[in-house]
Design an enzyme around this catalytic site. Sequence first.
Site, PDB file in Angstrom:
ATOM      1  CG  HIS A  96      -2.297   0.650   0.869  1.00 27.92           C
ATOM      2  ND1 HIS A  96      -3.404   0.534   1.691  1.00 27.92           N
ATOM      3  CD2 HIS A  96      -2.694   1.433  -0.169  1.00 27.92           C
ATOM      4  CE1 HIS A  96      -4.414   1.222   1.164  1.00 27.92           C
ATOM      5  NE2 HIS A  96      -3.996   1.785   0.039  1.00 27.92           N
ATOM      6  CG  ASP A 123      -6.190  -0.273   4.782  1.00 26.27           C
ATOM      7  OD1 ASP A 123      -6.015  -1.307   5.442  1.00 26.27           O
ATOM      8  OD2 ASP A 123      -5.279   0.354   4.223  1.00 26.27           O
ATOM      9  CG  HIS A 125      -4.068  -1.841   8.760  1.00 27.46           C
ATOM     10  ND1 HIS A 125      -4.245  -2.793   7.776  1.00 27.46           N
ATOM     11  CD2 HIS A 125      -3.683  -2.505   9.877  1.00 27.46           C
ATOM     12  CE1 HIS A 125      -3.965  -3.997   8.277  1.00 27.46           C
ATOM     13  NE2 HIS A 125      -3.634  -3.857   9.557  1.00 27.46           N
ATOM     14  CG  ASP A 127      -2.220   1.926   5.728  1.00 31.34           C
ATOM     15  OD1 ASP A 127      -1.894   1.149   6.654  1.00 31.34           O
ATOM     16  OD2 ASP A 127      -2.688   1.518   4.643  1.00 31.34           O
ATOM     17  CG  HIS A 140       2.511  -1.774   4.401  1.00 32.68           C
ATOM     18  ND1 HIS A 140       1.944  -2.999   4.145  1.00 32.68           N
ATOM     19  CD2 HIS A 140       2.944  -1.844   5.688  1.00 32.68           C
ATOM     20  CE1 HIS A 140       2.015  -3.771   5.212  1.00 32.68           C
ATOM     21  NE2 HIS A 140       2.628  -3.099   6.167  1.00 32.68           N
ATOM     22  CG  ASP A 226      -4.898  -2.878   2.486  1.00 26.84           C
ATOM     23  OD1 ASP A 226      -4.975  -4.112   2.368  1.00 26.84           O
ATOM     24  OD2 ASP A 226      -4.089  -2.311   3.250  1.00 26.84           O
ATOM     25  CG  ASP A 228      -5.492  -4.981   5.164  1.00 25.90           C
ATOM     26  OD1 ASP A 228      -6.318  -4.048   5.203  1.00 25.90           O
ATOM     27  OD2 ASP A 228      -4.253  -4.824   5.311  1.00 25.90           O
ATOM     28  CD  GLU A 271      -0.294  -4.193   1.684  1.00 23.45           C
ATOM     29  OE1 GLU A 271       0.196  -5.336   1.881  1.00 23.45           O
ATOM     30  OE2 GLU A 271       0.307  -3.131   1.932  1.00 23.45           O
TER      31      GLU A 271
END
Length: 302
Positions: A96, A123, A125, A127, A140, A226, A228, A271
Amino acid sequence: PPVSIIGVPTDVGAGHQGARMGPEALRIAGLVGALQARGVEVTDRGNVDGPRNPWLPPVAGYRHLEEVVAWNRALLEASTAELRAGRMPVVLGGDHSLAMGSIMAVANHCRERGRKLRVLWLDAHSDFNTSQVTPSGNIHGMPVACLCGIGPAALTGLGGHAPAIVPQQVKQIGIRSVDQEEKRLVKEHGLDIYDMRYIDEVGMKRVMEQALAGLDEDTHLHVSFDVDFLDPGIAPGTGTTVPGGVNYREAQLVMEMIADSGRMGSLDVVEVSPALDDRNITAELAVDLVESLFGKSTLMRD
Ligand code: ARG
Ligand code: MN
Ligand code: MN
Ligand code: MN
């Protein structure tokens, strides 16, 4: 507009190796054909080039800073060329950290044309780490902060205009793993976050209505996806899975509502790590969801 696929086969920003195989996994899952089947004119530009993963420990809070800069510079250039040619970049990661080059290209493009930019960050996260607070040094975990001007000059200034964006332009959806100090920064800078608790309480339909509110003809919507974001039960092929993610139906609704907005002007799919996947199901799911982003509908009434 016509689409240009740009592969960015790198995992220098990640804490696991494998995302550098992501672009091929997405191609093998049939991304190009799926877009063509939607009636989209698409050209696969192949991959940009960059340094190999040296797999070194962090230096002053960053792992592989020089390599991350090199990959992002290459992507910035490639993506800028596509935007100038009136084409929509669809960037295949890769980790990412590449969202910096991708979004800086889009931000410059919007600035030159007096257009507004909104970033939808799908996402687990935020980030939004910095070298001071990162638990890993993995870059990332830092691209949103760098885009907002918080980070090393080599990254924040890459596009020639720092900050590339302001936090208020970013809507984050699916968030469920934010490091303690990162959380403080996110609050301090006023990011607009729709975390999993909020999604559970309010429902994805209303979340998306809020995240997409106020888009007009002059707004370019960049989607940074992303994988995830998705629950690890349906998307195991990624390096930083977090339980309790977005399920298949919610993900379809997200993508279909973005498609309905008619404003998506650029996309990252990042990712995907074939090294951690189960028979490429994560790449296949990502392609299924990208089809929905380009207007494939689960509705009977269309
Ligand atoms: N917050 C963690 C870190 O900074 C994980 C970041 C994961 N980021 C990602 N793009 N998968 O190391
Ligand atoms: Mn991410
Ligand atoms: Mn993530
Ligand atoms: Mn679909």
